[in-house]
Scaffold this motif. Structure first.
Motif, PDB file in Angstrom:
ATOM      1  N   CYS A 276       0.848  -1.197   0.000  1.00 40.12           N
ATOM      2  CA  CYS A 276       0.000   0.000   0.000  1.00 40.12           C
ATOM      3  C   CYS A 276       0.886   1.252   0.000  1.00 40.12           C
ATOM      4  CB  CYS A 276      -0.892  -0.021   1.239  1.00 40.12           C
ATOM      5  SG  CYS A 276      -1.827   1.480   1.510  1.00 40.12           S
ATOM      6  N   CYS A 279       0.215   3.064   3.726  1.00 41.41           N
ATOM      7  CA  CYS A 279       0.604   2.484   5.025  1.00 41.41           C
ATOM      8  C   CYS A 279       1.661   1.389   4.895  1.00 41.41           C
ATOM      9  CB  CYS A 279      -0.626   1.949   5.761  1.00 41.41           C
ATOM     10  SG  CYS A 279      -1.240   0.398   5.073  1.00 41.41           S
ATOM     11  N   CYS A 288      -4.351  -0.209   0.185  1.00 40.18           N
ATOM     12  CA  CYS A 288      -4.978  -1.401   0.771  1.00 40.18           C
ATOM     13  C   CYS A 288      -6.448  -1.073   1.077  1.00 40.18           C
ATOM     14  CB  CYS A 288      -4.240  -1.819   2.049  1.00 40.18           C
ATOM     15  SG  CYS A 288      -4.484  -0.711   3.438  1.00 40.18           S
ATOM     16  N   CYS A 291      -6.889   1.668   3.792  1.00 39.14           N
ATOM     17  CA  CYS A 291      -6.564   3.044   3.396  1.00 39.14           C
ATOM     18  C   CYS A 291      -7.578   3.592   2.402  1.00 39.14           C
ATOM     19  CB  CYS A 291      -5.137   3.116   2.849  1.00 39.14           C
ATOM     20  SG  CYS A 291      -3.918   2.914   4.172  1.00 39.14           S
TER      21      CYS A 291
END
Ligand code: Q46
Ligand code: ZN
Length: 308
Positions: A276, A279, A288, A291
């Motif tokens: 991601c 993060c 992801c 997120c």
């Protein structure tokens, strides 16, 4: 009625096992049952460090207590969901248990995380059921904490009633991908994920409540306010009625599925191929699932503030 193990007066009757125990023998029975589940499914060994997700309820605290009694290396993780008094009481229960037993506990509170979002805000701004957002938030924070802490395993307190209700829902709707993933041990599909296990999958809600009570664990009795009306409860009611007439039905439903049917559905799922961008956790796209959800909530919140 007499205790099946020591023949003194029994205080706990277990119709599903057609047996009864005194207090000490029930505690022994419960712990040995969990130990057998761990061994039977090769969940983990005593050399591996286990992160136990504790919610403050009977199941996860009974699980933590049992793993400690069995000599496993554990630490607790509490995720504060920002659900008013329910979350405050849950956090207190977990902290009281951890300090009374001198156990290491990590507390992550959603409201204090970078996005400052609790479950009620997430549900409000996305206009979805709170439990949908909650599942995504929990998965993300559990995965992240387990990876960051270098744990081999993440253990959760899902019990037999949870597993049977989930199985019934998956079968009613023939959710093949979910049936493939319905197993008390999920192997990681990415190097940033850890093995996920459910050591209470053969232990009923009644048994974990009785265990917690007899061990003097002060757990939060109230359920999350969002659980009312959840479809899972309808399935649980149906299964309880079945269990009434046919003691042992839930246990047979889950264990026979695992033995005979699960291998027919199981496929090795592909792990997320990317990291991601926000993060760093595994993702199927640029972001992801967590997120993406957070970005959506923040977008809607900003729009709402601009129009107010
Ligand atoms: S905590 Fe979260 Fe549950 Fe509450 S919001 Fe739903 S999923 S009911 S286990
Ligand atoms: Zn992310």
């Amino acid at each position: 009625m007499k205790c099946k193990r020591c023949a003194t007066k029994a205080t706990v009757q277990l119709r599903s096992h057609n047996t009864a125990f005194c207090k000490d023998c029930f505690i022994f029975f419960f712990q040995r049952n969990v130990e057998r589940s761990i061994e039977r499914e090769r969940m983990f060994t005593r050399d591996e460090r286990i992160l136990v997700a504790v919610s403050g309820g009977k199941d996860s605290l009974a699980l933590w207590d049992t793993l400690v009694a069995l000599g496993h290396q554990t630490e607790g993780l509490y995720l504060g969901l920002g659900i008013g008094e329910y979350s405050s009481a849950s956090q207190r229960a977990v902290e009281v248990y951890a300090s009374a037993h001198d156990l290491k506990l990590t507390v992550v509170r959603l409201e204090e995380e970078e996005d400052g979002l609790g479950i009620p805000e997430a549900a409000f701004f996305t206009r979805r059921q709170p439990c949908a957002a909650c599942g995504t938030f929990k998965r993300h924070h559990f995965d992240r904490a387990a990876h960051a802490g270098g744990f081999a395993v993440l253990a959760t307190g899902h019990n037999l009633d949870d597993e049977a209700a989930r199985l019934l829902g998956n079968v009613l709707h023939w959710q093949l991908p979910y049936l493939a993933k319905q197993h008390p041990v999920l192997q990681p599909t990415h190097e940033k994920f850890v093995r996920k296990v459910r050591p209470l999958y053969r232990t009923s809600e009644y048994e974990s409540a009785t265990y917690a009570f007899l061990r003097g664990i002060r757990y939060v009795v109230e359920e999350c306010p969002n659980s009312h009306g959840a479809t899972q409860l309808v399935y649980k009611e149906m299964l309880n009625r079945l269990e009434e007439k046919m003691p042992g039905a839930k246990l047979g439903f889950v264990t026979d599925f695992l033995r005979h049917a699960h291998p027919l559905f199981a496929a090795t799922p592909d792990g997320p191929p990317l990291d991601c961008e926000r993060c760093g956790m595994p993702a199927f796209g640029e972001l992801c699932g967590y997120c993406r959800l957070v970005a959506e909530i923040i977008r809607r919140r900003t729009r709402a503030v601009a129009h107010s």
